[in-house]
Design a protein around this motif. Structure first.
Motif, PDB file in Angstrom:
ATOM      1  N   MET A 175       0.831  -1.202   0.000  1.00 41.92           N
ATOM      2  CA  MET A 175       0.000   0.000   0.000  1.00 41.92           C
ATOM      3  C   MET A 175       0.866   1.252   0.000  1.00 41.92           C
ATOM      4  O   MET A 175       0.617   2.202  -0.745  1.00 41.92           O
ATOM      5  CB  MET A 175      -0.916   0.011   1.227  1.00 41.92           C
ATOM      6  CG  MET A 175      -2.095  -0.923   1.156  1.00 41.92           C
ATOM      7  SD  MET A 175      -3.253  -0.630   2.521  1.00 41.92           S
ATOM      8  CE  MET A 175      -3.868   1.004   2.072  1.00 41.92           C
ATOM      9  N   ASP A 195      -8.278   4.100   2.050  1.00 41.72           N
ATOM     10  CA  ASP A 195      -7.918   3.887   0.653  1.00 41.72           C
ATOM     11  C   ASP A 195      -9.141   4.099  -0.235  1.00 41.72           C
ATOM     12  O   ASP A 195      -9.062   4.719  -1.294  1.00 41.72           O
ATOM     13  CB  ASP A 195      -7.389   2.462   0.493  1.00 41.72           C
ATOM     14  CG  ASP A 195      -6.546   2.277  -0.764  1.00 41.72           C
ATOM     15  OD1 ASP A 195      -5.766   3.186  -1.094  1.00 41.72           O
ATOM     16  OD2 ASP A 195      -6.678   1.227  -1.408  1.00 41.72           O
ATOM     17  N   THR A 200      -5.822   1.701  -6.753  1.00 44.53           N
ATOM     18  CA  THR A 200      -6.248   1.861  -5.356  1.00 44.53           C
ATOM     19  C   THR A 200      -6.916   0.595  -4.826  1.00 44.53           C
ATOM     20  O   THR A 200      -7.887   0.676  -4.081  1.00 44.53           O
ATOM     21  CB  THR A 200      -7.224   3.048  -5.230  1.00 44.53           C
ATOM     22  OG1 THR A 200      -8.306   2.853  -6.148  1.00 44.53           O
ATOM     23  CG2 THR A 200      -6.545   4.374  -5.508  1.00 44.53           C
ATOM     24  N   SER A 260      -5.680  -2.344  -0.664  1.00 44.09           N
ATOM     25  CA  SER A 260      -6.191  -2.500   0.692  1.00 44.09           C
ATOM     26  C   SER A 260      -7.195  -3.638   0.816  1.00 44.09           C
ATOM     27  O   SER A 260      -7.749  -3.855   1.905  1.00 44.09           O
ATOM     28  CB  SER A 260      -6.852  -1.200   1.153  1.00 44.09           C
ATOM     29  OG  SER A 260      -7.957  -0.888   0.314  1.00 44.09           O
TER      30      SER A 260
END
Length: 225
Positions: free
Chosen positions: A56, A112, A141, A144
């Protein structure tokens, strides 16, 4: 050769100022997210979790580099942008400091997601070139997702945690919206860029309502509806 309209030139300049400031704000946010993830990774209970957090953090720096390149092309300074805007993101992270690994997991997934939601809403309001940049950041993205199983498994083992973690997720949304509103209030060029022509506050309200709706979906993903 006909001269360009002064009104159009002024409007174009205002749009460019807004885009440059928006990229500076987003860049500072990516930097703050990176440093916070590194700090919160200390709570990880095992190597697998630390590797997931590291991925991340690496993605945040990838976003940072992309935005830094765009900012420099527009005459901006990425280091100055951090100095100008990182404080508001540090205040957000300071007010949402997780006290356990599972609070950190909710924050990782929800945070996130909130960042992705802001990018989605911003992209709709930008001209094509900047829109492509924002959508390019937004496309990265999903690092997570590992948090979903961790939170769901913990709640299954300890159902009493559902209530506190649900409240925690709601707090994350409230703090994110509050701090985003501070940025919009402080940066008129950015506000004008995103909400020009709305005539009232309805466009701003719809912006945050859409983000709240997506947040509710992510809370359901975590088993915290």
């Amino acid at each position: 050769m006909a001269e360009s309209s002064p009104v159009k030139s002024e409007l174009d300049a205002a749009v460019e100022r807004g885009i440059t400031k928006l990229f500076a704000v987003l860049l500072a946010g990516e930097y703050a997210a990176y440093t916070r993830l590194i700090a919160e990774s200390a709570m990880a209970p095992d190597i697998r979790s630390r590797v997931a957090i590291a991925r991340m953090a690496s993605a945040e720096m990838g976003h940072f580099d992309l935005l830094a390149e765009q900012l420099e092309q527009r005459g901006g300074d990425p280091i100055k942008a951090i100095g100008d805007y990182v404080d508001v993101f540090d205040r957000y992270h300071g007010s949402t400091n997780p006290k356990s690994w599972y609070e950190a997991m909710v924050k990782a997934y929800v945070g996130d997601g909130l960042a992705a939601d802001f990018y989605v809403e911003l992209a709709h309001m930008l001209p094509p070139g900047p829109r492509d940049i924002v959508e390019g950041v937004m496309a990265q993205t999903d690092n997570s997702l590992f948090a979903i199983d961790q939170v769901r498994n913990k709640i299954a083992a300890e159902p009493d945690l559902r209530g506190p973690l649900t409240l925690w997720g709601r707090r994350l949304l409230g703090e994110a919206i509050t701090h985003a509103q501070w940025v919009l209030a402080a940066e008129e060029d950015v506000t004008d860029l995103l909400f020009q022509g709305s005539g009232d506050l309805q466009a701003v309200s719809r912006f945050f309502d859409s983000i709240s709706d997506r947040h509710a979906k992510r809370m359901t993903d975590l088993g915290l509806a």
